[in-house]
Design a protein around this motif. Structure first.
Motif, PDB file in Angstrom:
ATOM      1  N   THR A 193       6.147  -4.809  90.086  1.00 20.33           N
ATOM      2  CA  THR A 193       5.187  -4.754  88.982  1.00 20.33           C
ATOM      3  C   THR A 193       5.134  -6.144  88.343  1.00 20.33           C
ATOM      4  O   THR A 193       6.155  -6.670  87.896  1.00 20.33           O
ATOM      5  N   ILE A 194       3.971  -6.724  88.367  1.00 25.20           N
ATOM      6  CA  ILE A 194       3.776  -8.036  87.746  1.00 25.20           C
ATOM      7  C   ILE A 194       3.041  -7.794  86.435  1.00 25.20           C
ATOM      8  O   ILE A 194       1.944  -7.223  86.434  1.00 25.20           O
ATOM      9  N   ARG A 195       3.687  -8.197  85.355  1.00 32.08           N
ATOM     10  CA  ARG A 195       3.089  -7.949  84.044  1.00 32.08           C
ATOM     11  C   ARG A 195       2.407  -9.211  83.495  1.00 32.08           C
ATOM     12  O   ARG A 195       2.675 -10.309  83.977  1.00 32.08           O
ATOM     13  N   GLU A 196       1.584  -9.012  82.490  1.00 27.66           N
ATOM     14  CA  GLU A 196       0.945 -10.143  81.821  1.00 27.66           C
ATOM     15  C   GLU A 196       2.030 -11.134  81.393  1.00 27.66           C
ATOM     16  O   GLU A 196       3.067 -10.725  80.851  1.00 27.66           O
ATOM     17  N   GLY A 197       1.804 -12.389  81.666  1.00 28.05           N
ATOM     18  CA  GLY A 197       2.774 -13.416  81.274  1.00 28.05           C
ATOM     19  C   GLY A 197       3.743 -13.786  82.388  1.00 28.05           C
ATOM     20  O   GLY A 197       4.393 -14.826  82.321  1.00 28.05           O
ATOM     21  N   ASP A 198       3.850 -12.931  83.435  1.00 21.77           N
ATOM     22  CA  ASP A 198       4.725 -13.284  84.572  1.00 21.77           C
ATOM     23  C   ASP A 198       4.089 -14.437  85.355  1.00 21.77           C
ATOM     24  O   ASP A 198       2.866 -14.544  85.439  1.00 21.77           O
ATOM     25  N   TRP A 199       4.932 -15.254  85.952  1.00 21.29           N
ATOM     26  CA  TRP A 199       4.419 -16.404  86.714  1.00 21.29           C
ATOM     27  C   TRP A 199       4.156 -16.019  88.161  1.00 21.29           C
ATOM     28  O   TRP A 199       4.960 -15.321  88.783  1.00 21.29           O
TER      29      TRP A 199
END
Ligand code: PEP
Ligand code: MG
Length: 999
Positions: free
Chosen positions: A518-524
């Motif tokens: 799961t890639i969330r907002e703000g992850d690079w």
């Protein structure tokens, strides 16, 4: 009687009122439809309403000019005759598309309505004619969706909440039917279901917009025309124009054209293609198509399109059927047309086509957008194919596009061990890392905070353009290489991956699931836009090697042949100098020496010098810096061997060297052996309210001559050492912030005394120059006086802009954005030279300086030296060179060539260049060259002894030769083939280059 103005231009049946050259009046699309028609290419007939109507419409409270209706009716009749069909006729109905078309393409920024003319009266007739009820109901539901969105909502100024637009709401209606029936695709919907859907659509429109969907063909047509004109001033179009610098007064044309359908069954298709690959520049017919679809299906990314031919297949698209295989005859016809169009327009074309029931129609051709690397490759290859001249090839590449050849790329080593999240289509090259955001607004907001973001969307639409611009890169789950995201990103040279179907995006929850993570907002994440790979985290980026790009090298060598303006670099270290030299810099135009004083090993001596109470103590302190400075200058002179190196004496306000907190003050006082109070008092005495207008520039050297002497000695000792070792070095000492001739003379005297002393002490003779920066308005006004002493001028347009406007260059950000958005200033004058004000002062400085010394060497070293428009201004003003940061050197070289080409096209030579030109002609002759050599030798000898000021002009030829050599070698290597083939051209080229250098 005066002729009535012509507002409507017809095309069809092999004849057209307009032509390609009429883009301003007919817009790009209209002009090209006319041209294609005249070329015998199959184009559905239609007519274009001119951009003048748009302008009149806005100038006259959104009313059309009188007579327009009549002209439209007459043009419509022509189309009816040509097609043997009638608009609004129940038995044999003609349908139209209504599209925008500005002078310069604005992809997807304005509105289009298709299938105009379908009404409850015409539907039965069309069903009877086509025997395809499903097709007709599908066309009708598309018309309702588009019309409701474009005409009844957007053009009517209705602004629904995000996701609540009429188009989305109607989409949901259709989605619900599909879900209920378990359908995967729109194609699964039956005629009956589509008919019902259109009824629900109309009820929804009534409910949400409170209006009836029009059931009259003519009402639909005029609604569509008005909506296109309205869309010229729609939010996204206005914001696109602002970004692209397209004038708001141009207006759009409206193209009304017979509908042809790519969705009439399996013998129908639609596609978008490029005559060469717009991402790489490779000469292959490249595009995408869909069977049984309308154009919007390809561009909107709703269905993933197939490659047009076998050559365009990649590992990801290899399994999809190409048009070449599925419809070989049509493909052959299309291939013939694309070749014809490219040959005719002599440039890569972006074409749209539709196959209706086995018949091919061309809907559009326009010059295709391309990224920087592709622009370079196409230009060079087309020139080698003799399609265009070197001048045209050079002007085909925008100077800023070279930035893309300097694009960061994902470090291949880092990529090997990176966690791959997904694969997609490589729509925009280069690498980029950023924090994930899921909406365009967030991208813009985060960007404003200085964050690097990657905008992740299912697909983009023109509404997202502001966020796309703010993002480092764009990643979409849907769409092909011609989708909106791909086109827009390519136009901007932005890293972009599309069609990345593994992404499961939840916009509301601000996360996406991909590869079990799961890639969330703000992850690079990191994108490799060249390969179409998405990686977890922030990967190292690496810069490409320009040297190995043969196309780039060839193009730049042509640019170098064309340009007259020299290009130097601003560099303070041997490393930067070396880098700039590899980018083609022909010397250093500015070495700022201040940073050299801040290194820990040196700052103490500087501070000692500042607090010293007697000249002797000051001299002792400052002389501690001599060995360091000598080493600094030696490194830079060596790195630029054979080329001129302008070294500026110390410039910044003195207090910058003693900005200390309380603890540092006590420590320094101890180190200096004085009381903290005394030190504090001294530091306080240096405080200035306006340091940028304070004790800086030559004012430092006048108050503390020891500093000038030490720096001059360091420069000359380095020069002597290198000269003794047989190295050819050419120092030019530059006095900063001079406003009067006496300031210059004061410092010049100190510098020359050091030169004489070093030559005497070391028993060696060397050449050097002493000149000045022109960076104050007063200096421009008294440039004639200053030129009596100075051997060269270098315009410091950073300070000149600051002092001309009275804008503090350090504080301008507090108000300048308001100036730009409010239209008070057309552009940031610290980026693009303000020609009207600062530019006039530069011209004055040049004219007055050269009135005294016609051959006075003049350059520019402010930031403007690397900005294309400013470089062109410098050419027109007759400067000898521009100087800019290393990475902008290629941009300046190309911009300088563009300036020369533009001048040639305008058929005039720059005024200020005149005297220099005469000299250049003479000197091009061999005999004169020899003479010049001898003269130089003599002068160099004399110079060391007395009257240095008079010798400078005669010194020039020697320097020019030295400067030219390496560039010649390089050019020879690069254009080896060319040179071999055409030896006869060589002398001409040489002469041309000399002419340039002597300006
Ligand atoms: C200038 O003023 O344009 C210049 C080059 O000098 P600096 O930016 O160092 O003041
Ligand atoms: Mg300056």
């Amino acid at each position: 009687m005066a002729r009535k103005p012509k507002y409507v231009y017809s095309f069809g049946g092999g004849k057209a009122d307009g032509k390609a050259a009429m883009k301003n009046l007919l817009g790009g699309k209209g002009a090209n439809l006319a041209e294609m028609t005249s070329l015998g290419v199959p184009v559905p007939p239609g007519f274009t309403i001119t951009t003048e109507v748009c302008t009149a419409y806005y100038e006259n409270k959104k009313k059309y000019p009188p007579g327009l209706e009549k002209q439209v009716a007459a043009a419509l009749k022509k189309v009816e005759r040509e097609m043997r069909m009638k608009f609004g006729n129940p038995k044999n109905p003609l349908l139209f598309s209504v599209r925008s078309g500005a002078r310069q393409s604005m992809p997807g920024m304005m509105d289009t309505v298709l299938n105009i003319g379908l009404t409850t009266k015409t539907i039965p007739g069309l069903i009877a004619k086509t025997k395809n009820a499903r097709f007709v109901w599908d066309a009708y539901r598309r018309l309702i969706q588009m019309y409701a969105d474009v005409v009844m909502e957007k053009a009517a100024g209705v602004e629904p909440a995000d996701g609540q637009g009429i188009r989305e709401q109607l989409e949901h209606v259709m989605g619900r039917v599909k879900t209920a029936r378990g359908y995967k695709s729109d194609l699964d919907l039956t005629a009956e279901e589509l008919e019902k859907i259109t009824q629900v659509f109309k009820a929804k429109i009534r409910e949400i917009l409170g209006k009836e969907f029009p059931d009259d063909a003519n009402d639909q047509l005029w609604g569509g025309i008005a909506a296109v004109f309205q869309s010229w001033n729609g939010r996204r179009a206005v914001s696109y124009r602002r970004i692209e610098g397209i004038p708001h007064h141009w207006g759009t044309a409206v193209n009304v054209q017979t509908m042809v359908f790519g969705n009439m069954g399996d013998a129908s298709a639609t596609g978008v293609a490029f005559t060469r690959n717009p991402a790489t520049g490779e000469k292959v017919f490249y595009g995408e198509w869909l069977v049984n679809a309308q154009g919007e299906d390809v561009v909107a990314g709703i269905r993933t399109p197939n490659p047009i031919n076998e050559a365009g297949k990649t590992a990801d698209t290899g399994h999809l059927e190409s048009l070449e295989v599925k419809m070989p005859k049509l493909y052959k016809q299309l291939d013939g047309i694309q070749k014809k169009l490219e040959k005719h327009y002599k440039d890569m074309q972006d074409i749209e086509f539709t196959v209706q029931d086995g018949r091919l129609w061309m809907l559009q051709t326009r010059t295709g957008k391309r990224n920087g690397p592709a622009a370079v490759r196409m230009a060079v290859e087309m020139c080698r194919e003799k399609l265009i001249s070197p001048d045209v090839a050079v002007s085909r590449v925008k100077p800023e596009q070279l930035d893309e050849l300097l694009h960061p790329m994902v470090d291949p080593e880092a990529e090997k061990t990176a966690v791959e999240l997904a694969k997609g289509l490589p729509a925009g090259p280069g690498g980029a890392s950023g924090q994930v955001v899921f909406t365009a607004d967030d991208a813009e907001a985060w960007g404003k905070e200085g964050k690097k973001v990657v905008l992740v969307r299912n697909e983009t639409s023109p509404e997202d353009v502001h966020g796309m611009h703010a993002a480092e890169a764009i990643l979409t789950a849907k769409g092909g290489m011609t989708s909106h995201a791909a086109l827009v990103a390519r136009g901007w040279g932005k890293c972009c991956i599309v069609g990345c179907s593994a992404l499961d995006i939840n916009v509301a929850g601000k996360y996406m699931n991909v590869a079990g993570k799961t890639i969330r907002e703000g992850d690079w994440i990191t994108l490799n836009g060249t390969k179409g790979r998405v990686y977890d985290g922030m990967l190292q980026l690496a810069f490409p090697d320009l040297e190995s790009n043969q196309d780039y090298q060839a193009l730049m060598s042509w640019a170098d042949d064309i340009r007259k303006l020299g290009v130097r670099t601003n560099a303070d270290t041997p490393q930067d100098a070396g880098k700039a030299r590899s980018f083609g810099a022909e010397g250093i135009g500015l070495t700022r020496t201040e940073h050299m004083f801040f290194e820990p090993s040196r700052i103490m001596a500087m501070r000692e010098m500042i607090v010293a109470e007697t000249p002797d103590a000051r001299r002792r302190a400052v002389m501690k810096l001599l060995p360091f400075q000598r080493q600094d200058f030696k490194g830079i002179l060596e790195a630029m061997e054979g080329l001129p190196v302008t070294i500026r004496l110390l410039d910044p306000p003195l207090h910058e060297f003693v900005t200390l907190d309380a603890t540092q003050m006590v420590t320094l006082a101890g180190q200096l052996g004085i009381s903290p109070e005394k030190l504090k008092a001294r530091v306080n005495s240096l405080h200035e309210l306006n340091p940028m207008l304070g004790h800086r520039g030559c004012r430092l050297g006048i108050a503390y001559p020891e500093v000038t002497e030490m720096q001059a000695r360091a420069i000359f000792e380095a020069t002597a050492e290198l000269s003794k070792a047989g190295r050819k070095v050419h120092p030019e000492v530059m006095i900063p912030l001079v406003g009067s001739v006496n300031e210059f003379l004061d410092q010049e005297k100190l510098v020359r005394a050091q030169a004489d002393a070093v030559m005497r002490e070391q028993g060696v003779k060397f050449e050097y120059m002493v000149g000045t920066m022109i960076e104050l308005p007063r200096a421009c006004v008294v440039a004639d006086r200053i030129a009596e002493g100075a051997e060269f001028f270098s315009f410091g347009t950073n300070d000149l802009t600051q002092t001309t406007f009275g804008f503090s260059r350090d504080d301008v950000a507090t108000f300048l954005p308001d100036y730009i958005t409010g239209g008070v200033l057309p552009a940031d004058p610290f980026q693009t030279i303000d020609q009207e004000g600062v530019g006039e002062l530069v011209k004055m400085g040049v004219e007055r300086g050269r009135a005294v010394k016609p051959k006075l060497k003049i350059g520019i070293c402010g930031e403007h030296g690397g900005e294309a428009e400013s470089v062109k201004f410098c050419h027109r003003t007759g400067l000898d060179y521009v100087s800019c940061s290393p990475f902008r050197v290629p941009i300046a070289r190309l911009a300088a060539a563009h300036a020369a080409i533009e001048e040639k096209a305008a058929g005039k030579a720059p005024k200020a260049a005149k005297p220099a030109k005469k000299v250049a002609k003479k000197k091009a002759k061999k005999v004169a060259k020899k003479k010049a050599k001898k003269k130089t030798k003599k002068v160099a000898k004399k110079k060391a002894t007395k009257k240095p000021a008079k010798k400078k002009a005669s010194k020039k030829p020697a320097r020019k030769r030295a400067k030219r050599k390496p560039a010649k070698k390089k050019a020879k290597k690069v254009v080896k083939k060319k040179a071999k083939k055409k030896p006869a051209k060589k002398p001409k080229k040489k002469a041309k280059r000399k002419a340039r250098k002597r300006r």
